[in-house]
Scaffold this motif. Structure first.
Motif, mmCIF file in Angstrom:
data_model
loop_
_atom_site.group_PDB
_atom_site.id
_atom_site.type_symbol
_atom_site.label_atom_id
_atom_site.label_comp_id
_atom_site.label_asym_id
_atom_site.label_seq_id
_atom_site.Cartn_x
_atom_site.Cartn_y
_atom_site.Cartn_z
ATOM 1 N N ALA A 57 18.634 -19.592 24.978
ATOM 2 C CA ALA A 57 19.820 -19.387 24.366
ATOM 3 C C ALA A 57 20.282 -20.377 23.526
ATOM 4 O O ALA A 57 21.755 -20.614 23.409
ATOM 5 C CB ALA A 57 20.807 -18.695 25.379
ATOM 6 N N ILE A 58 19.718 -21.348 23.203
ATOM 7 C CA ILE A 58 19.974 -22.632 22.232
ATOM 8 C C ILE A 58 19.210 -22.435 21.027
ATOM 9 O O ILE A 58 17.816 -22.397 20.879
ATOM 10 C CB ILE A 58 19.813 -23.818 23.025
ATOM 11 N N SER A 59 19.790 -22.489 19.774
ATOM 12 C CA SER A 59 19.054 -22.690 18.715
ATOM 13 C C SER A 59 18.645 -24.220 18.063
ATOM 14 O O SER A 59 19.559 -25.078 18.554
ATOM 15 C CB SER A 59 19.744 -21.887 17.425
ATOM 16 N N LYS A 60 17.555 -24.402 17.496
ATOM 17 C CA LYS A 60 17.551 -25.789 16.791
ATOM 18 C C LYS A 60 18.635 -26.421 16.121
ATOM 19 O O LYS A 60 18.841 -27.372 16.337
ATOM 20 C CB LYS A 60 16.216 -25.490 16.194
ATOM 21 N N GLU A 61 19.489 -25.453 15.421
ATOM 22 C CA GLU A 61 20.383 -25.938 14.600
ATOM 23 C C GLU A 61 21.574 -26.617 15.430
ATOM 24 O O GLU A 61 22.471 -27.304 15.017
ATOM 25 C CB GLU A 61 20.977 -24.843 13.769
ATOM 26 N N GLN A 62 21.724 -26.174 16.956
ATOM 27 C CA GLN A 62 22.788 -26.464 17.977
ATOM 28 C C GLN A 62 22.348 -27.986 18.284
ATOM 29 O O GLN A 62 23.580 -28.605 19.003
ATOM 30 C CB GLN A 62 22.962 -25.428 18.977
#
Length: 125
Positions: free
Chosen positions: A103-108
């Motif tokens: 539930a974490i994106s690369k952009e975060q």
């Protein structure tokens, strides 16, 4: 026998003897992120050097952002970048590892963010 007169099993035992697992269990896990990417079928993966402690697949982790925000996630996979030991779904102090995050994106994530896992053994949980 492997290269340099040691079998893979002997190299693995030698490597694990250098890791002080009992001290790793007493510390919170902390990793400085040095790279982030996405792997199809695995999701977001953060890589970096483990500063303290150890982590396991399935543990709840927190990403401390440089701006003070905190993101909650779960570790879905761990890949230790060494050929001296078999993968055991753990990452130990001093290793360079890749961690799959749910539930974490690369952009975060950014270089310099820290991944923290609070060690339940420290708090008597």
């Amino acid at each position: 026998m492997g290269l340099f007169k040691k079998s893979r099993n002997e190299r693995e035992q030698e490597y694990m003897s250098r890791i002080d697992v009992s001290s790793c269990l007493k510390e919170n896990f902390e990793l400085n992120i040095d790279d982030v990417f996405t792997i199809v079928g695995l999701g977001t993966v953060a890589t970096g050097n483990v500063l303290t402690g150890m982590c396991r697949v399935g543990e709840k982790a927190y990403v401390n952002k440089g701006n003070g925000d905190i993101l909650e996630t779960t570790i879905t996979s761990i890949d230790a970048h060494t050929k001296d030991r078999k993968p055991n779904n753990c990452g130990y102090k001093t290793e360079h590892i890749g961690i799959g995050l749910r539930a974490i994106s690369k952009e975060q994530l950014e270089k310099g963010d820290k991944i923290i896992v609070k060690n339940a053994n420290m708090y008597g949980m």
